[in-house]
Design a protein around this motif. Structure first.
Motif, short mmCIF file in Angstrom:
data_model
loop_
_atom_site.label_atom_id
_atom_site.label_comp_id
_atom_site.label_asym_id
_atom_site.label_seq_id
_atom_site.Cartn_x
_atom_site.Cartn_y
_atom_site.Cartn_z
N ALA A 1 0.81 -1.22 0.00
CA ALA A 1 0.00 0.00 0.00
C ALA A 1 0.85 1.27 0.00
CB ALA A 1 -0.93 0.00 1.20
N SER A 2 0.35 2.27 -0.75
CA SER A 2 0.97 3.59 -0.75
C SER A 2 0.52 4.37 0.48
CB SER A 2 0.56 4.35 -2.01
OG SER A 2 -0.84 4.60 -1.98
N VAL A 3 1.13 5.52 0.70
CA VAL A 3 0.71 6.39 1.81
C VAL A 3 -0.74 6.82 1.63
CG1 VAL A 3 1.14 8.61 2.93
CG2 VAL A 3 3.07 7.20 2.21
N ASP A 4 -1.15 7.08 0.39
CA ASP A 4 -2.53 7.49 0.13
C ASP A 4 -3.51 6.36 0.45
OD1 ASP A 4 -1.63 9.96 -0.71
OD2 ASP A 4 -1.53 9.36 -2.82
N THR A 5 -3.12 5.12 0.14
CA THR A 5 -3.98 3.98 0.47
C THR A 5 -4.10 3.80 1.98
OG1 THR A 5 -3.51 2.83 -1.60
CG2 THR A 5 -4.20 1.48 0.27
N ILE A 6 -3.01 4.01 2.70
CA ILE A 6 -3.05 3.92 4.16
C ILE A 6 -3.99 4.98 4.73
CG2 ILE A 6 -1.71 4.14 6.28
CD1 ILE A 6 -1.22 1.55 4.78
N ALA A 7 -3.97 6.19 4.13
CA ALA A 7 -4.87 7.25 4.59
C ALA A 7 -6.33 6.86 4.33
CB ALA A 7 -4.54 8.56 3.89
N LEU A 8 -6.62 6.30 3.15
CA LEU A 8 -7.97 5.83 2.84
C LEU A 8 -8.39 4.74 3.82
CD1 LEU A 8 -10.50 5.42 1.05
CD2 LEU A 8 -9.09 3.92 -0.40
N HIS A 9 -7.49 3.82 4.11
CA HIS A 9 -7.77 2.74 5.06
C HIS A 9 -8.14 3.32 6.43
CE1 HIS A 9 -6.37 -0.18 8.18
NE2 HIS A 9 -7.10 -0.99 7.46
N GLY A 10 -7.43 4.37 6.86
CA GLY A 10 -7.72 4.98 8.16
C GLY A 10 -9.11 5.58 8.22
N VAL A 11 -9.51 6.28 7.17
CA VAL A 11 -10.83 6.90 7.14
C VAL A 11 -11.91 5.83 7.16
CG1 VAL A 11 -12.43 8.31 5.80
CG2 VAL A 11 -10.03 8.99 5.97
N MET A 12 -11.77 4.82 6.30
CA MET A 12 -12.81 3.79 6.20
C MET A 12 -12.89 2.97 7.48
SD MET A 12 -13.51 0.95 3.26
CE MET A 12 -13.88 2.24 2.08
N ALA A 13 -11.74 2.63 8.06
CA ALA A 13 -11.75 1.84 9.29
C ALA A 13 -12.44 2.59 10.42
CB ALA A 13 -10.32 1.47 9.68
N ARG A 14 -12.19 3.89 10.52
CA ARG A 14 -12.85 4.66 11.58
C ARG A 14 -14.36 4.72 11.34
NH1 ARG A 14 -12.57 8.25 15.72
NH2 ARG A 14 -13.87 10.11 15.63
#
Length: 420
Positions: free
Chosen positions: A63-76
């Motif tokens: 995963a890229s940094v942008d994907t990690i950011a997306l993962h954080g939003v969706m997980a929350r």
């Protein structure tokens, strides 16, 4: 009637408790809706035991940094939904792990804008099935697009899309100022002030299109109705200071309008066509249900009760009604308070009321998400929960999480604006 005096009456409605009830296990919905796996058990002498369906949410491999950011939003978002026992770790699940999983990724679409992707996989009949969701985004960290993708994932998993791509509206006082209107993402991020310091805001509500309205007094004048983005207040007939405003999902409206010594509820299909609901004396805090029924707080025999239409539906010392357009049927929620404690109650009309939450301290406002599954409420003072602030919880299995550390006097949750 003096505007600030009436605002004080609105804010200081005193509420008390009623006897607790045992909460029944909800009936599972038909079909393969994952909500059918939720089980809630309780007795009078023990806390609820909650068993929710599992869900794995992970970023794509490498995963890229942008994907990690997306993962954080969706997980929350999915954690706040209260619908799943969530595993949001970054590692790959074991090969024999058959929990449903959502894999997310932010990629270059090749068309001049990024693309957010979610792959929803479920193990059925000895094999994996998958559904791919794609969401265009204005940038690699487009939180609105990430929330929208979460809503669509919830639609695949539960049969009803979520409401995280909408907005919260909060009426709260900043230090040294009158109450002002703020907005934020439903996960508590992106808080911003909406109204000028010259306005004292009393109430707020969203139209179905996502347009935000609020009632406010400018320089201590009459309390007028305002539409977001419009510099002038709206003309409303009948004339009078407006102490409450509400819309339902099809645009039916209700206003609490002060006329002489009374505050009365006026309702209709639009702001241009209002009729008086009843000849009340202090009828406030209107809420319009999915079928057009209006709930409100009213004085009754020396106390405050919740009315639906012209009929009282709660005991005394109740306030702040809100409708949840829940998948299992519309529910009315409200607050009851004593001098030291507060309770949130829920009722499907025609059935007994259920106590959702009881805490030491003051709960002052409550609202529901447009999808009907989530509550947001304000806890003003006391040492319960994580302290004062705005909290979110699922109406079925509450488990509240704090969104913001500042409480609010009024709350509203609207769908995403039509132009998004």
């Amino acid at each position: 009637m003096n505007g600030k005096l009436l605002l004080a009456l609105l804010v200081t409605l005193v509420c008390s408790s009623t006897p607790g009830v045992v909460r029944a296990e909800p009936e599972p919905p038909a079909g393969e809706d994952v909500l059918g796996e939720i089980v809630v058990e309780a007795t009078r002498d023990e806390a609820k035991r909650i068993r929710l369906p599992p869900l794995v949410v992970k970023p794509a491999a490498g995963a890229s940094v942008d994907t990690i950011a997306l993962h954080g939003v969706m997980a929350r978002d999915l954690e706040l939904s209260g619908l799943f026992e969530l595993d949001a770790s970054l590692g790959e699940p074991a090969t024999d792990d058959v929990r449903p999983r959502v894999t997310v990724e932010a990629v270059d679409s090749g068309l001049g804008f990024p693309k957010l992707v979610a792959r929803v996989e479920r193990w059925r009949d000895g094999a994996w099935s998958a559904e791919l969701l794609e969401q265009a985004a204005a940038g690699p960290r487009d939180r609105a697009a990430a929330h929208r993708l979460t809503d669509r994932v919830l639609g695949v998993l539960t049969g009803r899309e979520g409401s995280f791509s909408g907005r919260l509206a909060l009426v709260r006082r900043s230090e040294g100022s009158d109450p002002r209107l703020y907005s934020a993402d439903p996960d508590g991020r992106g808080l911003e002030v909406v109204t000028p310091a010259s306005q004292m805001v009393v109430a707020a509500a969203f139209q179905p299109s996502g347009v935000l309205f609020h009632a406010a007094s400018t320089h201590s004048g009459a309390i007028r109705l305002h539409r977001s983005g419009s510099p002038e207040p709206l003309a409303v007939a009948p004339r009078g200071s407006i102490y409450g405003v509400a819309f339902n999902a099809v645009g039916r409206v209700a206003l609490a309008i002060a006329r002489g010594p009374r505050i009365e509820i006026w309702t209709g299909p639009s702001l241009e066509s209002l009729t008086r609901l009843r000849a009340g004396s202090l009828d406030m805090q209107p809420a319009v249900g999915p079928d057009g029924r209006v709930a409100f707080t009213a004085e009754s025999k020396g106390t405050t009760r919740i009315f639906v239409g012209t009929k009282a539906v709660t005991p005394g010392r109740a306030s702040s009604p809100a409708w949840c357009d829940h998948p299992a049927g519309a529910r009315l929620v409200w607050i009851e308070r004593s001098s030291k404690s507060s309770w949130i109650w829920s009722r499907t009309l025609g059935k007994p009321a259920e106590q959702l939450l009881g805490v030491r301290g003051k709960i002052s406002a409550v609202t529901c998400s447009p999808d009907g599954r989530l509550l947001v409420f304000s806890y003003d003072d006391g040492r319960a929960l994580d302290g004062p602030g705005i909290y979110m919880g699922n109406v079925d299995v509450l488990r509240p999480r704090q969104l913001l550390p500042q409480p609010a006097r009024a709350l509203a949750w609207g769908s995403a604006a039509a132009d998004q």
